[in-house]
Design a protein around this motif. Structure first.
Motif, PDB file in Angstrom:
ATOM      1  N   LEU A  90      10.588  -1.224 -59.673  1.00 34.97           N
ATOM      2  CA  LEU A  90       9.935  -0.158 -58.911  1.00 34.97           C
ATOM      3  C   LEU A  90      10.039  -0.520 -57.431  1.00 34.97           C
ATOM      4  O   LEU A  90       9.827  -1.671 -57.072  1.00 34.97           O
ATOM      5  CB  LEU A  90       8.455  -0.048 -59.268  1.00 34.97           C
ATOM      6  N   ILE A  91      10.350   0.448 -56.606  1.00 32.73           N
ATOM      7  CA  ILE A  91      10.374   0.218 -55.162  1.00 32.73           C
ATOM      8  C   ILE A  91       9.264   1.055 -54.542  1.00 32.73           C
ATOM      9  O   ILE A  91       9.231   2.277 -54.714  1.00 32.73           O
ATOM     10  CB  ILE A  91      11.732   0.582 -54.542  1.00 32.73           C
ATOM     11  N   ALA A  92       8.370   0.364 -53.861  1.00 36.12           N
ATOM     12  CA  ALA A  92       7.259   1.047 -53.190  1.00 36.12           C
ATOM     13  C   ALA A  92       7.756   1.575 -51.847  1.00 36.12           C
ATOM     14  O   ALA A  92       8.413   0.859 -51.097  1.00 36.12           O
ATOM     15  CB  ALA A  92       6.106   0.084 -52.988  1.00 36.12           C
ATOM     16  N   ILE A  93       7.448   2.807 -51.577  1.00 32.20           N
ATOM     17  CA  ILE A  93       7.824   3.429 -50.313  1.00 32.20           C
ATOM     18  C   ILE A  93       6.558   3.668 -49.506  1.00 32.20           C
ATOM     19  O   ILE A  93       5.609   4.265 -50.000  1.00 32.20           O
ATOM     20  CB  ILE A  93       8.543   4.785 -50.547  1.00 32.20           C
ATOM     21  N   ASP A  94       6.547   3.187 -48.269  1.00 33.26           N
ATOM     22  CA  ASP A  94       5.406   3.450 -47.382  1.00 33.26           C
ATOM     23  C   ASP A  94       5.505   4.870 -46.855  1.00 33.26           C
ATOM     24  O   ASP A  94       6.577   5.417 -46.713  1.00 33.26           O
ATOM     25  CB  ASP A  94       5.412   2.477 -46.195  1.00 33.26           C
ATOM     26  N   GLY A  95       4.389   5.399 -46.544  1.00 37.36           N
ATOM     27  CA  GLY A  95       4.396   6.738 -45.961  1.00 37.36           C
ATOM     28  C   GLY A  95       3.052   7.392 -46.163  1.00 37.36           C
ATOM     29  O   GLY A  95       2.171   6.880 -46.837  1.00 37.36           O
TER      30      GLY A  95
END
Length: 96
Positions: A90-95
């Motif tokens: 899983l890749i966490a994306i900031d935003g």
């Protein structure tokens, strides 16, 4: 030569789109670490993928990458994989 086969699941929309699929089985020659798997994924899907999986020096997983092996969080890049392991990325994306 010994081979291991692992199932890799790509969860979350960002990584699914990056890889172009939700899961795949990958065969790796010899004893393989989590880093070896990341390099193999990049060989299959393009070298640009490696920058999403490893840090700039290639000695650690990216902080935004959550890696589970058989449903246990593993962040050690040198963790040895076993035949039949299931790896979830899983890749966490900031935003916001």
């Amino acid at each position: 030569m010994k081979y291991i086969r692992v199932k890799v699941k790509y969860l979350a929309p960002y990584i699914k789109n990056l890889m172009g699929l939700e899961e795949e089985t990958i065969t790796i020659e010899g004893e393989a670490s989590l880093k070896d798997l990341m390099v193999k994924i990049a060989e299959i899907h393009g070298k640009h993928i490696l920058t999403q999986l490893l840090n700039e020096s290639g000695d650690r997983l990216r902080e935004s990458l959550l890696t589970l092996i058989n449903n246990t969080v593993i962040q050690d890049i040198n963790h040895k994989l076993k035949d039949g392991d299931t790896i979830t990325l899983l890749i966490a994306i900031d935003g916001g």
